[in-house]
Design an enzyme around this catalytic site. Structure first.
Site, PDB file in Angstrom:
ATOM      1  CD  GLU A   1      -2.733   1.407   2.419  1.00  0.00           C
ATOM      2  OE1 GLU A   1      -2.659   0.567   3.327  1.00  0.00           O
ATOM      3  OE2 GLU A   1      -3.485   2.380   2.450  1.00  0.00           O
TER       4      GLU A   1
ATOM      5  N   GLY B   1       3.767   2.280  10.682  1.00  0.00           N
ATOM      6  CA  GLY B   1       3.543   1.452  11.867  1.00  0.00           C
ATOM      7  C   GLY B   1       3.266  -0.001  11.508  1.00  0.00           C
ATOM      8  CB  ALA B   2       1.177  -2.205  11.474  1.00  0.00           C
TER       9      ALA B   2
ATOM     10  CD  GLU C   1      -4.686  -1.745   5.793  1.00  0.00           C
ATOM     11  OE1 GLU C   1      -3.696  -1.350   6.442  1.00  0.00           O
ATOM     12  OE2 GLU C   1      -5.320  -1.011   5.019  1.00  0.00           O
ATOM     13  CG  ASN C   2      -0.130  -6.762   4.051  1.00  0.00           C
ATOM     14  OD1 ASN C   2      -0.186  -5.882   3.218  1.00  0.00           O
ATOM     15  ND2 ASN C   2       0.829  -6.826   4.964  1.00  0.00           N
TER      16      ASN C   2
ATOM     17  CG  HIS D   1      -5.387   1.094  12.712  1.00  0.00           C
ATOM     18  ND1 HIS D   1      -6.085   2.274  12.645  1.00  0.00           N
ATOM     19  CD2 HIS D   1      -4.846   0.905  11.484  1.00  0.00           C
ATOM     20  CE1 HIS D   1      -5.976   2.778  11.430  1.00  0.00           C
ATOM     21  NE2 HIS D   1      -5.216   1.966  10.693  1.00  0.00           N
ATOM     22  CD  GLU D   2      -2.399  -1.781  10.734  1.00  0.00           C
ATOM     23  OE1 GLU D   2      -2.955  -1.948   9.636  1.00  0.00           O
ATOM     24  OE2 GLU D   2      -1.925  -0.672  11.087  1.00  0.00           O
TER      25      GLU D   2
ATOM     26  CG  HIS E   1      -7.310  -1.344   8.156  1.00  0.00           C
ATOM     27  ND1 HIS E   1      -8.107  -0.367   7.603  1.00  0.00           N
ATOM     28  CD2 HIS E   1      -6.155  -0.719   8.509  1.00  0.00           C
ATOM     29  CE1 HIS E   1      -7.459   0.794   7.642  1.00  0.00           C
ATOM     30  NE2 HIS E   1      -6.279   0.618   8.189  1.00  0.00           N
TER      31      HIS E   1
ATOM     32  CD  GLU F   1      -5.701   3.799   6.814  1.00  0.00           C
ATOM     33  OE1 GLU F   1      -5.808   3.656   8.046  1.00  0.00           O
ATOM     34  OE2 GLU F   1      -5.202   2.925   6.080  1.00  0.00           O
TER      35      GLU F   1
HETATM   36  N1  ARG Z   1      -2.809   1.092   5.763  1.00  0.00           N
HETATM   37  C1  ARG Z   1      -1.736   1.194   6.708  1.00  0.00           C
HETATM   38  C2  ARG Z   1      -2.378   1.560   8.027  1.00  0.00           C
HETATM   39  O1  ARG Z   1      -2.836   2.611   8.264  1.00  0.00           O
HETATM   40  C3  ARG Z   1      -0.700   2.191   6.348  1.00  0.00           C
HETATM   41  C4  ARG Z   1       0.030   1.906   5.092  1.00  0.00           C
HETATM   42  C5  ARG Z   1       0.793   3.083   4.676  1.00  0.00           C
HETATM   43  N2  ARG Z   1       1.645   2.840   3.578  1.00  0.00           N
HETATM   44  C6  ARG Z   1       2.454   3.760   3.110  1.00  0.00           C
HETATM   45  N3  ARG Z   1       3.259   3.453   2.150  1.00  0.00           N
HETATM   46  N4  ARG Z   1       2.467   4.953   3.563  1.00  0.00           N
HETATM   47  O2  ARG Z   1      -2.567   0.775   8.855  1.00  0.00           O
HETATM   48 ZN    ZN Z   2      -4.916   2.091   8.713  1.00  0.00          ZN
END
Ligand code: ARG
Ligand code: ZN
Length: 872
Positions: free
Chosen positions: A120, A260-261, A263-264, A296-297, A300, A319
């Protein structure tokens, strides 16, 4: 160069099925992709197929088994275009990539002993040619081939369906993910990892295997994340009726990670700093942060994965909602008012600053150059505030009905912000058209409120006006729909019944401000009532009201809203500090308002059952928040006045702080429970005042706490006080000992770096330069960069803004280097340099000079976009 929301077109070809094969090799990983494509009915046979790719060595492109000649397709920058393809066909590609040299940490890269991915928003195109956009959702099957010895563990999304041995010491695992997903949710992890296993029974009675994969040395730091995950899974079932949908849920900790992390689907990948914890190495704040990020993850999985975004302009759809969900979760299991205070403080200092700066953008932007630059406080935090307002406007129950309908209706789809808001409008019958402006208008709305008391009629009239200042590219702002939660407190401290137009609204109500200016007349109000406004920060706005200091003291004591008691304290302290700033500028003696001292004395003496809120009330407004209030920011006056205020509070209330300190010593074993966290927080605030008083006795208390070595929260608090004191004879040995003891633990070393470079003394910058050569530092590791450079430039304002410009020069040097290695981190790190608009001329010139110097480089899109905005 910019991409516009208004240019959105649905994809000409959908992918029904994606089959990937990875033959892992550090410098030459071969990726084969087979995509089953289907032309969208809206398009005709002339529609070209557009695939995205970046840094790929392309070895083969074939349609329906026929290898294409190079003349049969064209590669244009990051796009591969095939002009004509059958309405239904199979595309095969084969590419080679170099994970070991991938310092951008997007796509497939190497971190320590493992391969991992971050896709992402647009990392998947660094792995293979693909319609890498979130509205293309496919079912994935992934085969990972690796070395038996070096990559015994081979992970991807979904469930493992086959594994086996191959010649030359190789082996493979095939994974199948039954849920259609966009490419940004793809993940792969391979390496030598250990696993901690647990399980969870869902509300419908399904058994889910939980796996947490870490490097062997981190096995002792997994308990908390696993426990947090299970709490999150229960909470999402209860609060949102959301159940997990695969048989396996995996989390992997990696050391090199931009955020931080992530959510794959079924395989969340975490920055090790956002998942690994134990009492010896981790502070309370980090325990809570980890709990929130794990949740959070996990959340998602529904708000983001099952229902995803149509395009990246809709990022806040997933988000904002997910942050709101994780905030509610944390608030339910910890101190709710403190959680709100922390979130509101983050929003008001950092997000408001973003809104006021050159990179201000709406929660749903309408254009961008580089989407990675939009993972911002505005998208995340202001996005969450918008969802919070909706929940408050509709009421919890209706909001829940809305979210149920949203998940049901859009399951498996890629949707827009409108789909979410319109669902909420539908279930509630509310007209949310005006409300939608929150997504479109950048900038922080300002409310100017006034009260007028009519003694004869016993009426209190409240007038509120709203105005949103212009932001780059948006000059005219329309009035927003602002929920203002409020109450009135009587002179005797009792809440007043709110009577509007003959109707009673209890003692707490939400006013709906929709016009540029509106009035409310409260009847039956006695003299001396004080309004408590915007309770719980009911909208992401600035509020002005001409409260006197006595009125603020009154709110501090009697407001039944914990958040507003804290806010009143902040306002009272701000007034006192601002008056000291004026004295500082005139070279006069800075005397702290006696009313603040008395208010603090009262706080410290009165027994409280809410220690957590008390600790927050005792913290003076941060330098960043004070700066946010000034039209002309005087860095040194802010620092000097705040420092003097702390010292005078300490001098006047030494005995009080001392008894609070002693009363909150803990004897039980450490646990990150809300009760323990509250007393540690209170105790350590008290200690910071004691040390500020300068008595050697106080520093000895800090030293004793440091040496007692009870838990990292107390150790780190004490170490910081020692290292930030003028007593090098105490600070230096402590820093040295700490560094030696924790040399093996990079997450603790991050704390060690940050502690040293946030000291207010003039040598902080030299320490940064010195520590950049420390063997434990690496510019390629984002956590190290944040711990050293980020901590210095963002948390050490006096030294970053040194008048000789050395702080700016240092940051520019780092940004120039990062621009080549990791553009996403470079574009994040540069931000403090772009916030020059309200500083003095000298600093402005120095900062612009450094931005100009950066501009001369061969810039990544990420840094280019920020620099152009900053210099515009
Ligand atoms: N979707 C992720 C989260 O908020 C963040 C991923 C951000 N990726 C990036 N390349 N900035 O949990
Ligand atoms: Zn997120």
């Amino acid at each position: 160069q910019a991409i516009y929301l208004s240019d959105y077109r649905p994809p000409a070809y959908r992918v029904e099925k994606t089959e990937l094969t990875f033959d892992l090799d550090s410098h030459a990983t071969r990726v084969k992709a087979r995509l089953k494509l289907q032309r969208h009915p809206e398009y005709d046979a002339q529609a070209a197929l557009t695939l995205y790719g970046h840094g790929l060595v392309t070895e083969r492109v074939a349609i329906d088994g026929q290898t294409l000649l190079e003349s049969e397709y064209r590669i244009d920058g990051d796009q591969l275009i095939i002009d004509q393809v059958p309405a239904s066909c199979v595309l095969d590609t084969e590419v080679v990539i170099d994970p070991a040299n991938n310092t951008a940490l997007e796509g497939l890269y190497v971190s320590g002993p493992m391969f991992c991915t971050q896709c992402e928003p647009e990392g998947f195109r660094r792995i293979t040619w693909y319609p890498d956009r979130p509205d293309v959702m496919a079912v994935f099957t992934t085969t990972v081939i690796g070395d038996r010895q070096r990559q015994p563990v081979l992970l991807s999304n979904g469930n493992p369906i086959e594994r086996g041995e191959l010649p030359n010491g190789r082996h493979f695992v095939t994974w199948e993910d039954p849920h259609p997903k966009p490419s940004y949710l793809f993940a792969l992890v391979a390496g030598s990892l250990e696993c901690v296993r647990d399980s969870f029974t869902t509300m419908s009675g399904r058994e889910v295997a939980l796996e947490l994969w870490v490097e062997a040395q981190n096995l002792e730091k997994t308990d908390w994340a696993m426990a947090s995950l299970k709490r999150a899974m229960v909470w999402d079932e209860q609060a949102y009726g959301r159940e997990y949908d695969l048989d396996l849920f995996m989390i992997v900790a990696v050391d090199d990670f931009n955020m931080g992390a992530m959510e794959n689907k079924g395989l969340n990948i975490f920055n090790s700093a956002a998942v690994l914890a134990n009492p010896q190495t981790t502070t309370d704040a980090t325990f809570q942060r980890i709990e929130g990020i794990v949740a959070h993850e996990y959340f998602h999985n529904w708000s983001g994965n099952r229902v995803t975004c149509r395009d990246w302009f809709q990022l806040a759809l997933k988000e904002g909602f997910t942050v709101f969900r994780d905030q509610s979760f944390s608030s339910d299991i910890n101190s709710a008012p403190v959680k709100r205070i922390e979130d509101a403080a983050l929003l008001r200092t950092l997000q408001f600053a973003e809104d006021a700066g050159p990179t201000a953008h709406p929660v749903r932007p309408d254009h961008f150059i580089e989407i990675s630059n939009f993972y911002t406080l505005t998208i995340y935090e202001k996005g969450a505030e918008i969802v919070r307002m909706l929940s408050n406007l509709l009421g919890e129950e209706t909001f829940r009905r809305g979210s149920d309908l949203y998940f049901e209706r859009f399951d498996g789809q890629a949707v827009r912000v409108e789909d979410f808001v319109e669902t909420m409008a539908e279930v509630s019958g509310e007209d949310l058209t005006q409300f939608m402006r929150w997504y479109a208008q950048a900038g922080t709305p300002q409310l100017a409120a006034n009260g007028d008391y009519d003694a004869e009629q016993r009426r209190f009239t409240l007038t509120i006006a709203q105005r949103t200042p212009p932001t780059p590219g948006q000059d005219d702002k329309k009035p927003l729909h602002v929920p203002v939660r409020m109450g009135l407190i009587a002179a005797d401290g009792q809440p007043i019944e709110l009577i509007l137009g003959g109707e009673s609204y209890g003692t707490d109500t939400v006013l709906h401000l929709r016009e540029v200016e509106q009035q409310w007349v409260f009847d039956n109000v006695d003299e001396g009532a004080v309004p408590s406004l915007l309770r719980g920060l009911s909208a992401p706005v600035r509020l002005e009201y001409p409260w006197s200091r006595d009125e603020l003291s009154h709110l501090m004591r009697f407001d039944e809203d914990g958040f507003n008691r804290w806010d009143a304290t902040q306002r009272l302290a701000l007034m006192a500090i601002e008056e000291m700033m004026v004295a500082h500028q005139r070279g006069e003696l800075m005397a702290l308002d006696a009313r603040l001292i008395e208010a603090f004395r009262h706080l410290l003496r009165e027994p409280t059952d809410d220690k957590a809120v008390l600790a927050e009330m005792l913290r003076l407004p941060s330098e960043a928040w004070i700066a946010e209030q000034q039209s002309h920011v005087d860095i040194d006056a802010i620092h000097g006045a705040r420092r003097a205020a702390i010292e005078q509070l300490a001098d006047n209330l030494f005995a009080e702080f001392e008894s609070v300190y002693h009363a909150n010593q803990q004897t039980e074993a450490y646990a990150p429970t809300p009760e323990q966290i509250a007393s540690r927080s209170l105790k350590n605030v008290a200690l910071s005042y004691l040390v500020a008083n300068g008595e050697p006795e106080a520093l000895n208390m800090a030293l004793a706490q440091y040496e007692a070595d009870h838990n990292m929260t107390d150790v780190r608090a004490a170490l910081t006080l020692l290292a930030h004191s003028d007593r090098a004879d105490l600070g230096d040995p402590a820093i040295r000992a700490f560094g030696e003891r924790w040399a093996h633990d990079s997450l603790v070393m991050d704390q060690w770096f940050a502690t040293q470079v946030t000291r207010p003394q003039a040598d902080a910058l030299e320490r940064v330069r010195f520590l950049m050569n420390h063997p434990a530092f690496s510019i390629k590791n984002p956590n190290r960069v944040r711990a050293l450079v980020g901590a210095f430039t963002q948390q050490n304002r006096v030294n970053f803004h040194r008048l000789d410009g050395e702080g700016y020069r240092l940051l520019a040097d780092v940004v120039i280097e990062l621009n080549r290695l990791n553009p996403e981190i470079a574009a994040r790190m540069i931000v403090p340099l772009t916030r020059y608009h309200r500083l003095d001329d000298k600093r402005q010139a120095l900062m612009r000079g450094e931005l100009e110097r950066i501009r001369k480089e061969n810039l990544s899109r990420n840094v280019f976009e920020v620099v152009e905005k900053a210099l515009a």
